[in-house]
Structure formats: structure tokens, C-alpha cells
Design a protein around this motif. Structure first.
Motif, PDB file in Angstrom:
ATOM      1  N   SER A   6      19.729  31.092  10.520  1.00 29.85           N
ATOM      2  CA  SER A   6      20.788  30.628   9.081  1.00 29.85           C
ATOM      3  C   SER A   6      21.124  29.282  10.103  1.00 29.85           C
ATOM      4  O   SER A   6      21.759  30.101  11.526  1.00 29.85           O
ATOM      5  CB  SER A   6      22.143  32.173   8.764  1.00 29.85           C
ATOM      6  N   GLY A   7      22.116  28.574   9.338  1.00 30.86           N
ATOM      7  CA  GLY A   7      23.268  27.579   9.562  1.00 30.86           C
ATOM      8  C   GLY A   7      24.260  27.698   9.424  1.00 30.86           C
ATOM      9  O   GLY A   7      25.246  27.663  10.077  1.00 30.86           O
ATOM     10  N   MET A   8      24.641  29.172   8.732  1.00 28.15           N
ATOM     11  CA  MET A   8      25.404  29.712   8.841  1.00 28.15           C
ATOM     12  C   MET A   8      26.348  30.726  10.206  1.00 28.15           C
ATOM     13  O   MET A   8      25.604  31.340  10.095  1.00 28.15           O
ATOM     14  CB  MET A   8      26.234  30.475   7.264  1.00 28.15           C
ATOM     15  N   THR A   9      27.808  30.628   9.928  1.00 26.30           N
ATOM     16  CA  THR A   9      28.660  31.415  10.889  1.00 26.30           C
ATOM     17  C   THR A   9      29.773  32.813  10.560  1.00 26.30           C
ATOM     18  O   THR A   9      30.029  33.445  11.455  1.00 26.30           O
ATOM     19  CB  THR A   9      28.859  30.378  11.789  1.00 26.30           C
ATOM     20  N   GLY A  10      30.219  32.366   9.282  1.00 28.04           N
ATOM     21  CA  GLY A  10      30.463  33.586   8.685  1.00 28.04           C
ATOM     22  C   GLY A  10      32.391  32.976   9.054  1.00 28.04           C
ATOM     23  O   GLY A  10      32.862  33.973   9.354  1.00 28.04           O
ATOM     24  N   ARG A  11      32.703  31.678   8.903  1.00 25.90           N
ATOM     25  CA  ARG A  11      33.477  31.279  10.366  1.00 25.90           C
ATOM     26  C   ARG A  11      35.257  31.723   9.144  1.00 25.90           C
ATOM     27  O   ARG A  11      35.151  31.288   8.225  1.00 25.90           O
ATOM     28  CB  ARG A  11      33.483  29.668  10.646  1.00 25.90           C
ATOM     29  N   ASP A  12      35.808  32.220   9.979  1.00 18.15           N
ATOM     30  CA  ASP A  12      36.916  32.675   9.266  1.00 18.15           C
ATOM     31  C   ASP A  12      36.804  33.241   7.606  1.00 18.15           C
ATOM     32  O   ASP A  12      38.199  33.886   7.625  1.00 18.15           O
ATOM     33  CB  ASP A  12      38.071  30.991   8.757  1.00 18.15           C
ATOM     34  N   VAL A  13      35.260  33.407   7.571  1.00 18.46           N
ATOM     35  CA  VAL A  13      35.598  35.169   6.556  1.00 18.46           C
ATOM     36  C   VAL A  13      35.821  36.593   6.995  1.00 18.46           C
ATOM     37  O   VAL A  13      36.080  36.815   7.831  1.00 18.46           O
ATOM     38  CB  VAL A  13      34.254  35.460   5.806  1.00 18.46           C
ATOM     39  N   THR A  37      26.972  39.533  28.436  1.00 17.68           N
ATOM     40  CA  THR A  37      25.491  39.851  29.515  1.00 17.68           C
ATOM     41  C   THR A  37      24.209  40.331  27.480  1.00 17.68           C
ATOM     42  O   THR A  37      25.209  40.559  26.175  1.00 17.68           O
ATOM     43  CB  THR A  37      25.551  40.843  29.724  1.00 17.68           C
ATOM     44  N   GLY A  38      22.969  39.997  27.483  1.00 20.82           N
ATOM     45  CA  GLY A  38      21.786  39.962  27.263  1.00 20.82           C
ATOM     46  C   GLY A  38      21.992  39.931  25.728  1.00 20.82           C
ATOM     47  O   GLY A  38      22.677  38.299  25.469  1.00 20.82           O
ATOM     48  N   PRO A  39      21.242  39.772  25.026  1.00 23.61           N
ATOM     49  CA  PRO A  39      20.922  39.046  23.382  1.00 23.61           C
ATOM     50  C   PRO A  39      21.535  38.833  22.698  1.00 23.61           C
ATOM     51  O   PRO A  39      22.845  40.024  22.432  1.00 23.61           O
ATOM     52  CB  PRO A  39      19.934  39.888  23.259  1.00 23.61           C
ATOM     53  N   ARG A  40      22.302  37.861  21.795  1.00 17.87           N
ATOM     54  CA  ARG A  40      22.582  38.378  20.641  1.00 17.87           C
ATOM     55  C   ARG A  40      22.564  39.060  19.735  1.00 17.87           C
ATOM     56  O   ARG A  40      21.240  39.340  19.547  1.00 17.87           O
ATOM     57  CB  ARG A  40      22.459  36.650  19.712  1.00 17.87           C
ATOM     58  N   TYR A  41      23.956  40.180  19.355  1.00 16.40           N
ATOM     59  CA  TYR A  41      23.556  41.280  18.131  1.00 16.40           C
ATOM     60  C   TYR A  41      24.547  40.955  17.159  1.00 16.40           C
ATOM     61  O   TYR A  41      24.356  41.576  16.087  1.00 16.40           O
ATOM     62  CB  TYR A  41      23.744  41.765  19.215  1.00 16.40           C
ATOM     63  N   GLY A  42      25.553  40.336  16.898  1.00 18.76           N
ATOM     64  CA  GLY A  42      26.298  39.891  16.130  1.00 18.76           C
ATOM     65  C   GLY A  42      25.920  38.908  15.145  1.00 18.76           C
ATOM     66  O   GLY A  42      25.280  37.748  14.592  1.00 18.76           O
ATOM     67  N   VAL A  43      25.794  39.391  14.002  1.00 18.00           N
ATOM     68  CA  VAL A  43      25.614  38.769  12.293  1.00 18.00           C
ATOM     69  C   VAL A  43      26.029  37.413  11.871  1.00 18.00           C
ATOM     70  O   VAL A  43      25.698  36.786  12.065  1.00 18.00           O
ATOM     71  CB  VAL A  43      25.300  39.574  11.205  1.00 18.00           C
ATOM     72  N   ALA A  44      27.709  37.794  11.734  1.00 18.06           N
ATOM     73  CA  ALA A  44      28.455  36.711  11.569  1.00 18.06           C
ATOM     74  C   ALA A  44      29.381  36.504  12.715  1.00 18.06           C
ATOM     75  O   ALA A  44      30.205  36.747  12.717  1.00 18.06           O
ATOM     76  CB  ALA A  44      29.195  37.010  10.652  1.00 18.06           C
ATOM     77  N   PRO A  45      29.228  35.251  13.724  1.00 15.55           N
ATOM     78  CA  PRO A  45      30.187  35.426  15.454  1.00 15.55           C
ATOM     79  C   PRO A  45      30.817  34.416  14.545  1.00 15.55           C
ATOM     80  O   PRO A  45      31.989  34.267  15.708  1.00 15.55           O
ATOM     81  CB  PRO A  45      28.638  34.832  16.205  1.00 15.55           C
ATOM     82  N   ASP A  46      31.560  33.657  13.891  1.00 16.90           N
ATOM     83  CA  ASP A  46      32.220  33.469  13.739  1.00 16.90           C
ATOM     84  C   ASP A  46      33.500  34.021  12.726  1.00 16.90           C
ATOM     85  O   ASP A  46      34.479  33.659  11.979  1.00 16.90           O
ATOM     86  CB  ASP A  46      32.194  32.210  13.821  1.00 16.90           C
ATOM     87  N   ALA A  47      33.304  34.790  12.040  1.00 16.08           N
ATOM     88  CA  ALA A  47      34.145  35.673  11.032  1.00 16.08           C
ATOM     89  C   ALA A  47      35.105  37.089  12.160  1.00 16.08           C
ATOM     90  O   ALA A  47      35.610  36.772  12.907  1.00 16.08           O
ATOM     91  CB  ALA A  47      32.864  36.675  10.555  1.00 16.08           C
ATOM     92  N   ARG A  48      35.866  36.852  10.715  1.00 19.51           N
ATOM     93  CA  ARG A  48      37.418  37.696  10.955  1.00 19.51           C
ATOM     94  C   ARG A  48      37.299  38.794  11.503  1.00 19.51           C
ATOM     95  O   ARG A  48      37.099  39.379  10.047  1.00 19.51           O
ATOM     96  CB  ARG A  48      38.374  37.131  11.164  1.00 19.51           C
ATOM     97  N   VAL A  49      37.526  40.184  12.346  1.00 25.66           N
ATOM     98  CA  VAL A  49      37.608  41.573  11.642  1.00 25.66           C
ATOM     99  C   VAL A  49      39.218  42.010  11.703  1.00 25.66           C
ATOM    100  O   VAL A  49      39.421  42.092  12.379  1.00 25.66           O
ATOM    101  CB  VAL A  49      36.959  42.036  13.084  1.00 25.66           C
ATOM    102  N   LEU A  50      38.934  42.932  10.632  1.00 22.95           N
ATOM    103  CA  LEU A  50      40.269  43.277  10.571  1.00 22.95           C
ATOM    104  C   LEU A  50      39.628  44.692  10.882  1.00 22.95           C
ATOM    105  O   LEU A  50      38.497  45.781   9.383  1.00 22.95           O
ATOM    106  CB  LEU A  50      40.269  43.365   8.410  1.00 22.95           C
ATOM    107  N   ALA A  51      39.757  45.790  12.237  1.00 23.40           N
ATOM    108  CA  ALA A  51      39.420  47.255  12.221  1.00 23.40           C
ATOM    109  C   ALA A  51      40.637  47.827  11.529  1.00 23.40           C
ATOM    110  O   ALA A  51      41.516  48.728  12.512  1.00 23.40           O
ATOM    111  CB  ALA A  51      38.539  47.260  13.833  1.00 23.40           C
ATOM    112  N   GLY A  52      40.156  48.851  11.048  1.00 20.96           N
ATOM    113  CA  GLY A  52      41.231  49.725  10.912  1.00 20.96           C
ATOM    114  C   GLY A  52      40.412  51.237  10.724  1.00 20.96           C
ATOM    115  O   GLY A  52      39.108  51.513  10.766  1.00 20.96           O
TER     116      GLY A  52
END
Length: 444
Positions: free
Chosen positions: A178-185, A239-254
Motif C-alpha cells: 500500500s502507498g498509505m501509512t496512516g500518517r497522523d491518523v 528486529t524481525g519482519p514488519r508487522y504493523g499495518v499503519a506504521p505512521d498512525a498515532r495510537v491512543l492506548a486505553g
């Protein structure tokens, strides 16, 4: 009621609230009630409950407030009113419950009243050669799973995938091209917290909050860290393979589930209010509790999900892990069984429905909407490492990550439009719609 039809079973009286740690066998209900109010007339509903059912003193909380919410939810002398949601978690004496039910049925400013329930995300022993699974704490099926033969377990892993650079799940949903990374979402993950010091996740954590009394947001259980890693882990991990779908997204961890993987509806509502107030475009909830065949969806979660959609937030939730295919298929769990919440089923590496994944047995919201990779999923673990888990819990953050990609591609899309785009772009599968919904999740 003047505000429309409702499942009258929601008004049944329930056992007393358990003392001590929540969760485990026999503590499905807490003894409290969750009340949904008319947003334009909230005070009238609360006043009616004060006068007729003598509910505990009401403390008002806004979604932007997090400091004392966990403590308030545990105080037996306090009812908590989430103003932004027009919802409340109320304490009421056992002898007053009938009065509360009667008032809720007759008062126009009260839309729904349901007994507060427990929700879970807990592991059981996995079969040999298969990864750890997450199942509800009170539905332990170790013996059933352990009876799987080595040959069955090997077949369950599916065909070989080259995961040197990217996990099989990201390849299956095409996130790696994908050309998208989820930047700042903003993606909100309501779960068991997060390892805030994990070197892969430090950059993506926008904000954290714990709604569990006496526990920080730090993830002891491992479930939340794994889900957050899948949704928004980095393009180039330590280390290891990429595993994150949206690497540039911002996470709110509740943190809404405790260190044992258990929580309450009230804690979930607190997390939802916080996530919506903080601008989350998607809320990922890898949690839930089983329902019975024919059981209707919870009115409170459904209406709150609709309100979230109106404010631009889509909610995705795990369909549940109670099935033991091919012999038994159990219904989609709550709250994923709500029509306005996207229910996510799990697929194995062979693109077959995972043996544990719940199915669309119940109608009126109890359908599986979409399917995503949920077996042998590599992601982050507390302590800076990595683990492989399986469950619909693991499939759900794949979907949340793709929503972030869709938002980046179309920032002005409404939550309803995002949902429609997600479902219409799914890759059709051969399995019944009952099991996979629209099909395999696909990244834009």
C-alpha cells in the motif's frame, strides 16, 4: 418507551456486585446498571433515578478527563455520568433495582438500561506447534484444544509464507504494498494497556490512559501491546519482519482490561468517551463476552456506536473465539454483535476460517462483517520483545490499521463512508458469509 423499541430482557434484575478481583467464573454481572440517556435531556433521567431508585451520588465526567475515572468507577457510593456519551454507570441497592427498572421503562429521557457485565481477553493453553490463543476467562477449553493431533495443528498453520521482511498477515491484506501509512491518523486501542518502553512502539504512542483502579497503563498481560503492534507497529522494527499495518498512525492506548485480562462495561465506556473526545477515527476493541443463540445485541453499545459514527469514529471489535469448528460454531460475542460495530472474524494461513472464530448465528447485528489474519500473528510483546498469538483479537487490529490507511487516503470521509469502503474492497472468499462477511480485509 417513547424513544423506540428495546429488548425488554435488558431490564432483568441481576446478582449482587462481586467483591474482590473482577473476572472469572460466576461474575458475569457486576450488580451495577448502565443507563443510556437522551442527550438533550440527561438531567431529567438522572433526577428520575434519584427520586425513584435512590441511585448513588452522581459524579459527572467528560471524555477529556482521565485522572480519577478508574477510582470513581470502583466506588460503591458513586454513580458515574459520562456527559459526552449521555450514559451513566449507576450504583443501586439490591432492593431498589425493581424501582430502577420500572423508572427506566416509563421515563422518556432514559433510552436504555442494562445490567453491567464483565468483558474479557484471556489466554488458554495452545496445542503443540500452534501459537498462544486468547479466549474468555470463563470459557476454558484446554482439553478440547489439547486433543488436536500434531497433524491437525500443522495443517492449521496453512501454506508456507515468507516472513523474512513482512508478516504473512500484512501480505495477505496487501498492507505491505500500500502507498498509505496512516500518517497522523489516530487509532484508539482499548485493551490491557501497552509497553510504553517498547522500542518499536515509543514513536507511535500519542497518549495513554488507564481506566483500571490501581493499575498503570503498562501492559502486564501482553494482549494490548500485541494488538497495538499489529495496528501501528513501525515499518522497520528493531528486529524481525514488519508487522504493523499503519506504521505512521498515532495510537491512543486505553487500558480498560486489568492485568488479568478482565474489565467491565463501565471501563469500556470510559475508554470510548476518552477515545472519541481525543479524535480517534477508529476504536479497536479486541475484547468481549459470549452471547447465547438468539440473544439480542446490547442497546447501550449499539446506540453509543451510532453516536460515535456521527462524530467520525468507527468501532471495530473481535467476533470472539468460542467456536470449535467444524463441530461447533458459536454466535458473535458482545459488543461486536451490535449492528453499528464492525465484527471481525479470524482467518488462518490457508485463508480458511480459524477453528475458534465465532460465526453469524444470530441476526440483527450478530453477523461477521469482515475477516482478517488471526492465526500465528507476530507482533510486539511486553519487555521489548515479540510473540505470536492467535484469536479474533489478533484479526481486529489489522482492520483498525486499514481504517487508518483509508483515512489518510480520504481524510474527509465520514465514518459511515469508511465502513462502506472497507467492506466493499474486501476480497471475496469461498467460505459462507456467516463466517467471513464481505471477505478478506484489503488495504487501499
Amino acid at each position: 418507551m417513547a424513544n423506540g423499541p428495546m429488548d425488554r430482557r435488558a431490564f432483568g434484575e441481576q446478582p449482587n456486585r462481586p467483591s474482590g478481583p473482577v473476572g472469572g467464573q460466576g461474575s458475569e454481572y457486576t450488580g451495577r446498571y448502565v443507563i443510556l440517556l437522551d442527550p438533550s435531556n440527561q438531567e431529567s433521567g438522572l433526577n428520575a433515578l434519584r427520586s425513584s431508585a435512590d441511585i448513588a451520588s452522581v459524579e459527572r465526567v467528560r471524555g477529556t478527563e482521565t485522572a480519577n475515572v478508574a477510582e470513581l468507577l470502583e466506588r460503591p457510593d458513586i454513580s458515574v455520568h459520562f456527559e459526552d456519551l449521555a450514559a451513566a454507570v449507576v450504583e443501586v441497592r439490591p432492593e431498589q433495582r425493581h424501582a430502577l427498572v420500572t423508572t427506566a421503562e416509563t421515563e422518556n429521557s432514559i433510552i436504555a438500561a442494562e445490567p453491567e457485565r464483565m468483558v474479557y481477553a484471556s489466554p488458554i493453553t495452545a496445542p503443540q506447534q500452534a501459537p498462544t490463543e486468547f479466549f474468555p476467562a470463563y470459557r476454558s477449553d484446554e482439553e478440547v484444544v489439547a486433543r488436536q493431533s500434531k497433524a491437525e495443528a500443522a495443517a492449521f498453520q496453512g501454506p508456507a509464507w515468507d516472513e523474512q521482511n513482512t508478516t504473512w498477515g500484512l501480505q495477505a491484506i496487501r498492507a505491505n504494498i500500500s502507498g498509505m501509512t496512516g500518517r497522523d491518523v489516530k487509532i484508539a486501542v482499548l485493551d490491557t494497556g501497552v509497553d510504553t518502553d517498547h522500542p518499536d512502539l515509543i514513536r507511535c504512542i500519542e497518549e495513554t490512559a488507564s481506566f483500571v483502579q490501581g493499575e498503570s497503563v503498562e501492559d502486564v498481560f501482553g494482549h494490548g501491546t500485541h494488538c497495538i503492534g499489529t495496528a501501528a507497529g513501525p515499518a522497520k522494527p528493531q528486529t524481525g519482519p514488519r508487522y504493523g499495518v499503519a506504521p505512521d498512525a498515532r495510537v491512543l492506548a486505553g487500558k480498560v482490561l486489568d492485568n488479568n485480562g478482565s474489565g467491565t462495561d463501565g471501563q469500556i465506556l470510559a475508554g470510548m468517551a476518552w477515545a472519541v473526545a481525543r479524535g480517534a477515527r477508529v476504536i479497536s476493541m479486541s475484547l468481549g463476552a459470549p452471547v447465547k443463540p438468539g440473544e439480542l445485541f446490547p442497546q447501550v453499545y449499539e446506540i453509543l456506536a451510532r453516536r460515535a459514527l456521527e462524530r467520525g469514529t468507527l468501532i471495530v471489535a473481535a467476533a470472539g473465539n468460542d467456536s470449535r469448528r467444524p463441530g461447533r460454531i458459536d454466535p458473535v460475542n458482545r459488543p461486536a454483535n451490535c449492528p453499528s460495530i464492525l465484527a471481525v472474524g479470524a482467518l488462518d494461513k490457508a485463508m480458511q476460517t480459524a477453528f475458534f472464530s465465532c460465526g453469524g448465528i444470530n441476526s440483527q447485528g450478530g453477523e461477521v462483517n469482515i475477516a482478517a489474519p488471526g492465526v500465528d500473528v507476530h507482533s510486539a510483546a511486553p519487555g521489548g520483545g515479540y510473540q505470536r498469538f492467535m484469536g479474533t483479537s489478533m484479526a481486529t487490529p489489522h482492520v483498525a490499521g486499514v481504517v487508518a490507511l483509508l483515512v489518510q487516503a480520504n481524510p474527509n470521509a465520514s465514518a459511515a463512508e469508511l465502513k462502506a469502503s472497507l467492506l466493499s474492497s474486501a476480497f471475496p472468499l469461498m467460505q459462507p458469509i456467516r463466517d467471513v462477511g464481505s471477505g478478506l480485509l484489503q488495504a487501499p
